[in-house]
Motif scaffolding. Structure first.
Motif, PDB file in Angstrom:
ATOM      1  N   ASP A  21       0.871  -1.271   0.026  1.00 44.42           N
ATOM      2  CA  ASP A  21       0.062   0.068  -0.098  1.00 44.42           C
ATOM      3  C   ASP A  21       0.896   1.309  -0.031  1.00 44.42           C
ATOM      4  OD1 ASP A  21      -2.059   1.767   0.053  1.00 44.42           O
ATOM      5  OD2 ASP A  21      -2.297   1.407   2.241  1.00 44.42           O
ATOM      6  N   VAL A  22       1.120   1.809  -1.235  1.00 49.14           N
ATOM      7  CA  VAL A  22       1.992   2.907  -1.397  1.00 49.14           C
ATOM      8  C   VAL A  22       1.360   4.317  -1.713  1.00 49.14           C
ATOM      9  CG1 VAL A  22       4.218   3.686  -2.513  1.00 49.14           C
ATOM     10  CG2 VAL A  22       3.715   1.064  -2.200  1.00 49.14           C
ATOM     11  N   ASN A  23       1.575   5.235  -0.918  1.00 46.34           N
ATOM     12  CA  ASN A  23       1.054   6.282  -1.246  1.00 46.34           C
ATOM     13  C   ASN A  23       1.733   7.308  -2.366  1.00 46.34           C
ATOM     14  OD1 ASN A  23       0.859   9.353  -1.145  1.00 46.34           O
ATOM     15  ND2 ASN A  23      -0.096   9.121   0.967  1.00 46.34           N
ATOM     16  N   GLN A  24       0.980   7.449  -3.581  1.00 46.38           N
ATOM     17  CA  GLN A  24       1.363   8.222  -4.438  1.00 46.38           C
ATOM     18  C   GLN A  24       2.236   9.257  -4.447  1.00 46.38           C
ATOM     19  OE1 GLN A  24      -1.526   9.090  -7.649  1.00 46.38           O
ATOM     20  NE2 GLN A  24       0.061   9.132  -9.302  1.00 46.38           N
ATOM     21  N   GLU A  25       1.930  10.111  -3.307  1.00 45.38           N
ATOM     22  CA  GLU A  25       2.623  11.253  -2.982  1.00 45.38           C
ATOM     23  C   GLU A  25       4.110  11.004  -2.775  1.00 45.38           C
ATOM     24  OE1 GLU A  25       2.429  14.628   0.405  1.00 45.38           O
ATOM     25  OE2 GLU A  25       0.746  14.375  -0.562  1.00 45.38           O
ATOM     26  N   ALA A  26       4.338   9.815  -1.883  1.00 43.67           N
ATOM     27  CA  ALA A  26       5.572   9.458  -1.603  1.00 43.67           C
ATOM     28  C   ALA A  26       6.406   8.905  -2.601  1.00 43.67           C
ATOM     29  CB  ALA A  26       5.450   8.256  -0.683  1.00 43.67           C
ATOM     30  N   ILE A  27       5.714   8.478  -3.670  1.00 40.77           N
ATOM     31  CA  ILE A  27       6.439   7.950  -4.945  1.00 40.77           C
ATOM     32  C   ILE A  27       6.902   9.260  -5.760  1.00 40.77           C
ATOM     33  CG2 ILE A  27       6.330   6.852  -7.277  1.00 40.77           C
ATOM     34  CD1 ILE A  27       4.352   4.853  -5.722  1.00 40.77           C
ATOM     35  N   ILE A  28       5.860  10.208  -5.738  1.00 34.66           N
ATOM     36  CA  ILE A  28       6.323  11.376  -6.578  1.00 34.66           C
ATOM     37  C   ILE A  28       7.436  12.107  -5.899  1.00 34.66           C
ATOM     38  CG2 ILE A  28       5.551  13.629  -7.360  1.00 34.66           C
ATOM     39  CD1 ILE A  28       2.546  12.400  -7.439  1.00 34.66           C
ATOM     40  N   GLU A  29       7.660  12.272  -4.653  1.00 36.93           N
ATOM     41  CA  GLU A  29       8.471  12.936  -3.792  1.00 36.93           C
ATOM     42  C   GLU A  29       9.814  12.363  -4.161  1.00 36.93           C
ATOM     43  OE1 GLU A  29       7.466  12.884   0.178  1.00 36.93           O
ATOM     44  OE2 GLU A  29       6.498  14.815   0.070  1.00 36.93           O
ATOM     45  N   VAL A  30       9.870  11.019  -4.185  1.00 38.66           N
ATOM     46  CA  VAL A  30      11.226  10.201  -4.565  1.00 38.66           C
ATOM     47  C   VAL A  30      11.606  10.351  -5.984  1.00 38.66           C
ATOM     48  CG1 VAL A  30      12.067   7.943  -4.570  1.00 38.66           C
ATOM     49  CG2 VAL A  30      10.751   8.399  -2.640  1.00 38.66           C
ATOM     50  N   GLN A  31      10.708  10.495  -6.838  1.00 39.02           N
ATOM     51  CA  GLN A  31      11.094  10.353  -8.297  1.00 39.02           C
ATOM     52  C   GLN A  31      11.719  11.845  -8.374  1.00 39.02           C
ATOM     53  OE1 GLN A  31       8.100  10.903 -11.288  1.00 39.02           O
ATOM     54  NE2 GLN A  31       9.403   9.900 -12.534  1.00 39.02           N
TER      55      GLN A  31
ATOM     56  N   ASP B 249      12.489   5.593   3.246  1.00 33.08           N
ATOM     57  CA  ASP B 249      12.575   4.156   2.878  1.00 33.08           C
ATOM     58  C   ASP B 249      12.871   3.879   1.188  1.00 33.08           C
ATOM     59  OD1 ASP B 249      12.688   3.430   5.599  1.00 33.08           O
ATOM     60  OD2 ASP B 249      10.617   2.646   5.556  1.00 33.08           O
ATOM     61  N   ILE B 250      11.778   4.389   0.764  1.00 34.36           N
ATOM     62  CA  ILE B 250      11.936   4.167  -0.770  1.00 34.36           C
ATOM     63  C   ILE B 250      12.961   4.933  -1.264  1.00 34.36           C
ATOM     64  CG2 ILE B 250      10.531   4.372  -3.114  1.00 34.36           C
ATOM     65  CD1 ILE B 250       7.874   4.683  -1.354  1.00 34.36           C
ATOM     66  N   LEU B 251      13.355   5.986  -0.771  1.00 33.26           N
ATOM     67  CA  LEU B 251      14.443   7.095  -1.335  1.00 33.26           C
ATOM     68  C   LEU B 251      15.728   6.243  -1.019  1.00 33.26           C
ATOM     69  CD1 LEU B 251      15.524   9.709  -2.694  1.00 33.26           C
ATOM     70  CD2 LEU B 251      15.301  10.534  -0.245  1.00 33.26           C
ATOM     71  N   LYS B 252      15.883   5.701   0.133  1.00 33.40           N
ATOM     72  CA  LYS B 252      17.112   5.392   0.524  1.00 33.40           C
ATOM     73  C   LYS B 252      17.591   4.145  -0.280  1.00 33.40           C
ATOM     74  CE  LYS B 252      19.198   2.671   4.691  1.00 33.40           C
ATOM     75  NZ  LYS B 252      18.918   1.997   5.824  1.00 33.40           N
ATOM     76  N   TYR B 253      16.582   2.975  -0.571  1.00 32.53           N
ATOM     77  CA  TYR B 253      16.747   1.999  -1.106  1.00 32.53           C
ATOM     78  C   TYR B 253      17.168   2.349  -2.673  1.00 32.53           C
ATOM     79  CZ  TYR B 253      15.982  -0.923   3.055  1.00 32.53           C
ATOM     80  OH  TYR B 253      16.227  -1.235   4.311  1.00 32.53           O
ATOM     81  N   SER B 254      16.335   3.079  -3.325  1.00 36.50           N
ATOM     82  CA  SER B 254      16.525   3.684  -4.689  1.00 36.50           C
ATOM     83  C   SER B 254      17.886   4.250  -4.892  1.00 36.50           C
ATOM     84  CB  SER B 254      15.268   4.807  -4.961  1.00 36.50           C
ATOM     85  OG  SER B 254      14.116   4.080  -5.024  1.00 36.50           O
ATOM     86  N   LEU B 255      18.374   5.037  -4.004  1.00 34.10           N
ATOM     87  CA  LEU B 255      19.500   5.575  -4.204  1.00 34.10           C
ATOM     88  C   LEU B 255      20.694   4.304  -4.024  1.00 34.10           C
ATOM     89  CD1 LEU B 255      19.516   8.706  -1.855  1.00 34.10           C
ATOM     90  CD2 LEU B 255      19.967   8.696  -4.451  1.00 34.10           C
TER      91      LEU B 255
END
Length: 210
Positions: free
Chosen positions: A155-165, A197-203
């Motif tokens: 269950d991923v918040n779209q706002e979190a994904i947009i921020e990371v991108q 968390d998404i940002l950390k692992y994406s980096l």
């Protein structure tokens, strides 16, 4: 002028009259590169290294500052875009916080946490956040990731994904690279739903790809 230097690590000094630095031999030329504690602790003398560098040019001198990852170098450059933040203070901030921690602080606008870094008072922390947040999350110039295109049971918040991108693009990655990293992380990392968390692992993922 320079993106990175690849060569033999001759020496590293954590504290000296020149400050914390390393010397890298590239084709029999020794480059003196300023750096921080985090970088020095990860390097071993007499090994081959690849150091991402930033060139500082003043009226009477030029100097190089280096990091193990491109992301650290790019954040270092972004920090220096804040008036009053020079090489020394930018390095102190990056010694205190990892890249993902620092970006998370910007997103949350947590000036109190940022002021933990040596030399950063509350006013300076507020100024850094004010000037940097829009540079890291430039909403108007980023095409949002289509959440439906990412096959995940989380269950991923779209706002979190947009921020990371947005942050990844601000660090120089293409939209496709950012999207690919996010998809990879959400598909294979369990309970990875928060922005930090998404940002950390994406980096981490993107750094392995370079």
């Amino acid at each position: 002028m320079y993106d990175y230097l690849k060569g033999h690590l001759v020496s590293k000094q954590l504290n000296s009259y020149r400050g914390s630095h390393i010397v890298v031999d590239v084709n029999n030329i020794g480059y003196l590169i300023s750096t921080g504690k985090r970088t020095i602790e990860k390097l071993n003398e007499d090994e081959e290294v690849k150091i991402y560098v930033s060139l500082s040019h003043k009226e009477d001198s030029m100097s190089l500052t280096g990091f193990i990852t491109k992301e650290e170098r790019d954040i270092f450059n972004i920090l220096q875009s804040v008036s009053g933040i020079g090489v020394k203070l930018a390095l102190l901030i990056l010694d205190e916080f990892s890249i993902s921690e620092l970006i998370d602080i910007m997103i949350r606008e947590d000036a109190k946490e940022l002021s933990r870094a040596k030399g950063v008072g509350s006013k300076v922390a507020q100024k850094i956040i004010l000037e940097l947040k829009d540079k890291l999350i430039n909403w108007s110039n980023v095409t949002p990731v289509d959440v439906e295109d990412i096959e995940t049971t989380q269950d991923v918040n779209q706002e979190a994904i947009i921020e990371v991108q947005s942050v990844l693009i601000s660090l120089g990655y293409s939209a496709n690279e950012a999207k690919g990293a996010i998809k990879e992380i959400l598909n294979y990392k369990k309970d990875c739903t928060k922005t930090e968390d998404i940002l950390k692992y994406s980096l981490e993922y993107l750094s392995r790809m370079t």
